[in-house]
Design an enzyme around this catalytic site. Structure first.
Site, short mmCIF file in Angstrom:
data_model
loop_
_atom_site.label_atom_id
_atom_site.label_comp_id
_atom_site.label_asym_id
_atom_site.label_seq_id
_atom_site.Cartn_x
_atom_site.Cartn_y
_atom_site.Cartn_z
N ILE A 42 -37.67 6.81 -27.87
CA ILE A 42 -38.58 6.74 -26.73
C ILE A 42 -39.38 5.44 -26.89
O ILE A 42 -39.93 5.18 -27.98
CB ILE A 42 -39.57 7.94 -26.76
CG1 ILE A 42 -38.83 9.27 -27.01
CG2 ILE A 42 -40.41 7.96 -25.50
CD1 ILE A 42 -37.88 9.73 -25.96
N SER B 239 -38.24 15.19 -34.37
CA SER B 239 -37.46 14.01 -33.97
C SER B 239 -35.98 14.28 -34.15
O SER B 239 -35.58 15.12 -34.97
CB SER B 239 -37.84 12.82 -34.85
OG SER B 239 -36.98 11.73 -34.62
N GLN C 225 -36.02 4.24 -42.59
CA GLN C 225 -36.88 5.41 -42.30
C GLN C 225 -36.78 6.47 -43.40
O GLN C 225 -36.96 7.65 -43.13
CB GLN C 225 -36.46 6.03 -40.96
CG GLN C 225 -36.67 5.13 -39.75
CD GLN C 225 -36.17 5.79 -38.48
OE1 GLN C 225 -35.03 6.24 -38.40
NE2 GLN C 225 -37.01 5.88 -37.48
N LYS D 89 -40.03 14.39 -40.57
CA LYS D 89 -39.63 15.00 -39.29
C LYS D 89 -38.79 16.25 -39.53
O LYS D 89 -38.89 17.23 -38.79
CB LYS D 89 -38.89 13.97 -38.44
CG LYS D 89 -39.76 12.80 -38.00
CD LYS D 89 -40.75 13.19 -36.92
CE LYS D 89 -42.16 12.94 -37.22
NZ LYS D 89 -43.08 13.26 -36.10
N TYR E 193 -39.79 8.45 -43.56
CA TYR E 193 -40.16 9.06 -42.28
C TYR E 193 -39.29 10.26 -41.94
O TYR E 193 -39.79 11.31 -41.53
CB TYR E 193 -40.06 7.98 -41.20
CG TYR E 193 -40.21 8.45 -39.77
CD1 TYR E 193 -41.47 8.71 -39.22
CD2 TYR E 193 -39.09 8.59 -38.93
CE1 TYR E 193 -41.61 9.11 -37.89
CE2 TYR E 193 -39.23 9.00 -37.61
CZ TYR E 193 -40.49 9.24 -37.09
OH TYR E 193 -40.62 9.64 -35.78
N ASP F 271 -58.90 11.20 -38.40
CA ASP F 271 -57.65 10.85 -39.07
C ASP F 271 -56.94 12.15 -39.48
O ASP F 271 -57.45 12.89 -40.33
CB ASP F 271 -58.00 10.00 -40.29
CG ASP F 271 -56.77 9.60 -41.10
OD1 ASP F 271 -55.66 10.08 -40.80
OD2 ASP F 271 -56.93 8.80 -42.04
N VAL F 272 -55.77 12.41 -38.91
CA VAL F 272 -55.10 13.69 -39.19
C VAL F 272 -54.66 13.81 -40.65
O VAL F 272 -54.35 14.91 -41.11
CB VAL F 272 -53.87 13.92 -38.26
CG1 VAL F 272 -54.29 13.95 -36.81
CG2 VAL F 272 -52.77 12.91 -38.52
N GLY G 219 -53.08 12.77 -31.69
CA GLY G 219 -52.54 11.43 -31.50
C GLY G 219 -52.26 11.13 -30.04
O GLY G 219 -51.20 10.62 -29.69
N1 LIG Z 1 -41.06 7.01 -29.98
C1 LIG Z 1 -39.99 7.62 -30.47
O1 LIG Z 1 -38.85 7.13 -30.34
C2 LIG Z 1 -40.11 8.91 -31.19
C3 LIG Z 1 -41.32 9.44 -31.58
N2 LIG Z 1 -41.37 10.63 -32.23
C4 LIG Z 1 -42.62 11.19 -32.66
O2 LIG Z 1 -43.50 11.29 -31.58
C5 LIG Z 1 -44.84 11.23 -32.04
C6 LIG Z 1 -45.62 10.25 -31.18
O3 LIG Z 1 -45.10 8.95 -31.41
P1 LIG Z 1 -45.09 7.81 -30.30
O4 LIG Z 1 -45.83 8.23 -29.12
O5 LIG Z 1 -43.70 7.36 -30.15
O6 LIG Z 1 -45.83 6.66 -31.08
P2 LIG Z 1 -47.23 5.92 -30.79
O7 LIG Z 1 -47.39 5.00 -31.93
O8 LIG Z 1 -47.25 5.39 -29.41
O9 LIG Z 1 -48.26 7.12 -30.87
C7 LIG Z 1 -48.63 7.71 -32.06
C8 LIG Z 1 -50.00 8.29 -31.87
O10 LIG Z 1 -50.43 8.89 -33.10
C9 LIG Z 1 -51.72 8.41 -33.39
N3 LIG Z 1 -51.95 8.42 -34.82
C10 LIG Z 1 -51.26 7.75 -35.78
N4 LIG Z 1 -51.80 7.99 -36.98
C11 LIG Z 1 -52.84 8.83 -36.77
C12 LIG Z 1 -53.79 9.44 -37.62
N5 LIG Z 1 -53.78 9.22 -38.94
N6 LIG Z 1 -54.73 10.25 -37.08
C13 LIG Z 1 -54.77 10.46 -35.75
N7 LIG Z 1 -53.89 9.90 -34.88
C14 LIG Z 1 -52.95 9.10 -35.40
C15 LIG Z 1 -51.75 7.00 -32.83
O11 LIG Z 1 -53.07 6.54 -32.66
C16 LIG Z 1 -51.02 7.23 -31.51
O12 LIG Z 1 -51.88 7.72 -30.53
C17 LIG Z 1 -44.76 10.87 -33.52
O13 LIG Z 1 -44.94 12.03 -34.31
C18 LIG Z 1 -43.35 10.36 -33.67
O14 LIG Z 1 -42.85 10.57 -34.98
C19 LIG Z 1 -40.25 11.34 -32.50
C20 LIG Z 1 -39.03 10.87 -32.13
C21 LIG Z 1 -38.88 9.62 -31.45
C1 LIG Z 2 -39.59 5.11 -34.65
C2 LIG Z 2 -38.18 5.31 -34.17
O1 LIG Z 2 -37.78 4.27 -33.38
C3 LIG Z 2 -38.09 6.55 -33.36
O2 LIG Z 2 -38.72 7.58 -34.05
C4 LIG Z 2 -37.87 8.53 -34.31
O3 LIG Z 2 -38.19 9.60 -34.75
C5 LIG Z 2 -36.51 8.15 -33.97
O4 LIG Z 2 -35.86 7.73 -35.12
C6 LIG Z 2 -36.70 7.05 -33.03
O5 LIG Z 2 -35.72 6.12 -33.04
#
Ligand SMILES: NC(=O)C1=CN([C@@H]2O[C@H](COP(=O)(O)OP(=O)(O)OC[C@H]3O[C@@H](n4cnc5c(N)ncnc54)[C@H](O)[C@@H]3O)[C@@H](O)[C@H]2O)C=CC1
Ligand SMILES: C[C@H](O)[C@@H]1OC(=O)[C@H](O)[C@@H]1O
Length: 253
Positions: free
Chosen positions: A189, A143, A153, A160, A156, A63-64, A12
């Site tokens: 983030i 997370s 969530q 996590k 979700y 697709d993961v 991703g």
């Molecule tokens: N942004 C936040 O506040 C937080 C994010 N996370 C985790 O961090 C990770 C990355 O999220 P972000 O960068 O924030 O979101 P994002 O939406 O910017 O990135 C998610 C990435 O995963 C890819 N993706 C989604 N479904 C997919 C699939 N089926 N196959 C392949 N790729 C796929 C998307 O194309 C994207 O590149 C996630 O696992 C999320 O749960 C955890 C805590 C907080």
């Molecule tokens: C998607 C949420 O905003 C984000 O993802 C998480 O894992 C935390 O709950 C963050 O707030």
């Protein structure tokens, strides 16, 4: 450089945290293979940024949620870059929705991408590391939501918590192979995953006020913790989890 001569795989990684981590690892000397879902332009931008740093990069679509993607990603990465030293399981989705009328498809898709995807990806990467015979580092993007709930969530947060638990069990299963498994627990983030949710200025201000360091996170905030866990500096760290949340979790009052 902390990751000199290492090959890092990130799922991703066409956007958000995954892209920042992929580029950040290259900045620390790694060649990088990225998995991406549909965002071909984002994946190409990540590859270009890594190559501009003088490192090798390859982007492999998949697709993961499909178990076959995991083996194809690892095999493709090995074909292009030779081996797997570090695997970062990052791909994830969080389609915010209320509990009482959660559509079964939304629940199932979230489980398949976040939990099943992590399981099969980590398994494929671990098998390659075992075959190589000289250990490795696996890092999962869990997370803060592994530890606390969210009203919208309910589908979700269990994924996590599951990913955190997966790293703990894999640390035991893979320790004898010299493979370390750890989890990062980001707070909030700013990325596409929460763009709509945080467009509500009331909610955004509330979240900001909960953070002792005074700001929401940015994707680059995850680079240092990832590079540390990936590197030999963390050679005795396994089964661990690290909050990267600006202090939000401990802020009761
Ligand atoms: N942004 C936040 O506040 C937080 C994010 N996370 C985790 O961090 C990770 C990355 O999220 P972000 O960068 O924030 O979101 P994002 O939406 O910017 O990135 C998610 C990435 O995963 C890819 N993706 C989604 N479904 C997919 C699939 N089926 N196959 C392949 N790729 C796929 C998307 O194309 C994207 O590149 C996630 O696992 C999320 O749960 C955890 C805590 C907080
Ligand atoms: C998607 C949420 O905003 C984000 O993802 C998480 O894992 C935390 O709950 C963050 O707030």
């Amino acid at each position: 450089m902390l990751l000199e001569n290492k090959v890092v795989l990130v799922t991703g990684a066409s956007a958000g945290i995954g892209r920042a981590v992929a580029i950040g690892c290259a900045r620390h000397g790694a060649d990088v293979a990225i998995n991406f879902g549909r965002d071909t332009a984002g994946a190409a931008a990540a590859v270009a940024a890594i190559e501009a740093l003088g490192r090798k990069a390859v982007a492999i679509q998949g697709d993961v949620a499909e178990p076959a993607t995991a083996r194809a990603f690892v095999e493709g990465a090995v074909a292009a870059l030779g081996r797997v030293d570090v695997f970062v399981n990052n791909a994830g989705i969080c389609p915010f929705h209320a509990f009482l009328d959660m559509p079964a498809e939304t629940f199932e898709r979230t489980m398949r991408v976040n939990m099943h995807g992590a399981y099969f990806m980590v398994q494929a990467a671990a098998n390659q590391m075992v075959k190589q015979g000289d250990g490795g580092s696996i890092i999962a993007m869990s997370s803060i939501s592994a530890l606390v709930g969210g009203e919208y969530q309910t589908h979700y947060t269990p994924t996590k918590a599951g990913v955190l638990s997966l790293m703990q069990s894999c640390a035991i299963a893979l320790g004898k192979h010299g493979i370390r498994c750890n989890a990062l627990l980001p707070g909030t983030i700013l990325t596409d995953i929460n763009k709509d949710d945080l467009a509500d200025t009331g909610k955004r201000t509330y979240m900001e006020k909960r953070i002792p360091l005074g700001r929401l996170g940015e994707p680059d905030d995850l680079v240092g913790p990832t590079v540390f866990l990936a590197s030999d500096l963390a050679r005795y760290v396994t089964g661990a989890s690290m909050l990267v949340d600006g202090g939000m979790f401990v802020n009761l009052q």
